[in-house]
Design a protein around this motif. Structure first.
Motif, mmCIF file in Angstrom:
data_model
loop_
_atom_site.group_PDB
_atom_site.id
_atom_site.type_symbol
_atom_site.label_atom_id
_atom_site.label_comp_id
_atom_site.label_asym_id
_atom_site.label_seq_id
_atom_site.Cartn_x
_atom_site.Cartn_y
_atom_site.Cartn_z
ATOM 1 N N ASP A 108 10.581 -31.568 0.395
ATOM 2 C CA ASP A 108 10.480 -32.532 1.500
ATOM 3 C C ASP A 108 11.796 -33.281 1.732
ATOM 4 N N VAL B 117 14.168 -30.979 3.501
ATOM 5 C CA VAL B 117 13.866 -30.878 4.933
ATOM 6 C C VAL B 117 14.560 -32.028 5.689
ATOM 7 N N LYS C 214 17.711 -31.898 8.501
ATOM 8 C CA LYS C 214 17.732 -32.645 9.765
ATOM 9 C C LYS C 214 19.047 -33.425 9.883
ATOM 10 N N ASP D 94 6.483 -22.728 1.957
ATOM 11 C CA ASP D 94 6.226 -24.068 2.479
ATOM 12 C C ASP D 94 7.524 -24.651 3.070
ATOM 13 N N LYS E 280 10.141 -22.993 4.204
ATOM 14 C CA LYS E 280 10.487 -22.228 5.413
ATOM 15 C C LYS E 280 9.690 -22.743 6.617
ATOM 16 N N LYS E 281 8.396 -22.962 6.405
ATOM 17 C CA LYS E 281 7.539 -23.441 7.483
ATOM 18 C C LYS E 281 8.029 -24.807 7.988
ATOM 19 N N LYS E 282 8.344 -25.676 7.050
ATOM 20 C CA LYS E 282 8.783 -27.035 7.425
ATOM 21 C C LYS E 282 10.139 -27.020 8.149
ATOM 22 N N GLU F 252 11.245 -24.458 9.960
ATOM 23 C CA GLU F 252 10.990 -23.865 11.278
ATOM 24 C C GLU F 252 10.323 -24.865 12.218
ATOM 25 N N ASN F 253 9.540 -25.781 11.651
ATOM 26 C CA ASN F 253 8.934 -26.845 12.464
ATOM 27 C C ASN F 253 9.985 -27.769 13.069
ATOM 28 N N LEU F 254 11.181 -27.771 12.477
ATOM 29 C CA LEU F 254 12.291 -28.576 13.035
ATOM 30 C C LEU F 254 13.026 -27.808 14.129
ATOM 31 N N GLY F 255 12.623 -26.548 14.341
ATOM 32 C CA GLY F 255 13.314 -25.721 15.327
ATOM 33 C C GLY F 255 14.567 -25.076 14.772
ATOM 34 N N CYS G 103 15.295 -20.714 9.001
ATOM 35 C CA CYS G 103 15.336 -20.768 7.536
ATOM 36 C C CYS G 103 15.513 -19.358 7.006
#
Ligand code: NI
Ligand code: MN
Length: 226
Positions: free
Chosen positions: A172, A175, A179, A203, A205-207, A209-212, A215
């Motif tokens: 976390d 991530v 940013k 997990d 990678k998903k987070k 990719e959620n930032l656009g 990964c």
């Protein structure tokens, strides 16, 4: 030739172009998971982020054998030099022109000592500028506000970030670092090498990719063109 990023394992990467490349944190022979397909004659420089054995790795014997210089912060470079390695002595804020790229040392928040407890100076993150691409290797670090500065001032294209917790950032925090660094491509490192740093990379990678952002989860031995 384009820029190729090779992942050898843990925090060890080899970044090369037609001039050759830079080997960062060569923890190879002592890491059972490390896989290297790089051509040893392409290694023109070695960079160390700090003195811990999972980063110093094979740097000294490699330098003694090939004459390739190790670039590291002052105390760590002196430690390597005292053991017979060729070195470039740096410190945070310094920039150096190496064979294939330039490298700038930036802050990391961690500790730094060699086996036996010998103090090896400040740990560092490294910004490699190669062929117009900026690649930020975070070293071992916690999340820290310097990453905001690095994002704002240097705008790295690619960020290599530790995610394994215990000794560094966890998923976390990494991530948030992604940013702040504003990099479009994020590569996780320093996880699952041993039980204390196990992490669920899916997990992460998903987070990311959620930032656009992209990964890239690299397996040891894998190479990508940037
Ligand atoms: Ni460390
Ligand atoms: Mn480490």
């Amino acid at each position: 030739m384009p820029v190729i990023l090779h992942y050898i394992g843990h925090s060890c990467f080899f970044i090369e172009n037609e001039q050759g490349g830079i080997l960062i944190d060569p923890f190879i022979s002592q890491n059972p998971q490390a896989i290297s397909h790089i051509n040893p004659s392409h290694i023109k420089d070695i960079i160390l982020t700090h003195g811990h054995s999972d980063h110093l790795g094979d740097a000294i014997p490699l330098s003694i054998k090939t004459g390739v210089k190790i670039t590291a912060t002052f105390e760590l470079a002196n430690y390597c030099s005292n053991q017979g390695a060729q070195v470039n002595t740096m410190n945070l804020g310094g920039k150096i022109e190496l064979t294939s790229a330039s490298a700038k040392f930036l802050p990391a928040f961690h500790s730094s000592s060699a086996t036996g407890g010998k103090y090896t100076g400040m740990p560092a993150a490294v910004l490699v500028d190669i062929g117009g691409y900026k690649i930020y290797h975070a070293g071992d670090t916690c999340l820290n506000a310097e990453m905001k500065v690095a994002g704002e001032v240097y705008k790295p294209d690619v960020a290599l970030l530790p995610i394994g917790s215990t000794f560094t950032m966890d998923i976390d925090d990494a991530v948030i670092a992604a940013k702040w660094l504003e990099a479009k491509i994020i590569v996780p490192m320093h996880y699952n090498t041993f039980p204390a740093i196990s992490a669920d990379v899916t997990d992460f990678k998903k987070k990311i990719e959620n930032l656009g952002k992209r990964c890239l989860v690299m397996n040891p031995g894998e190479s990508i063109q940037i």
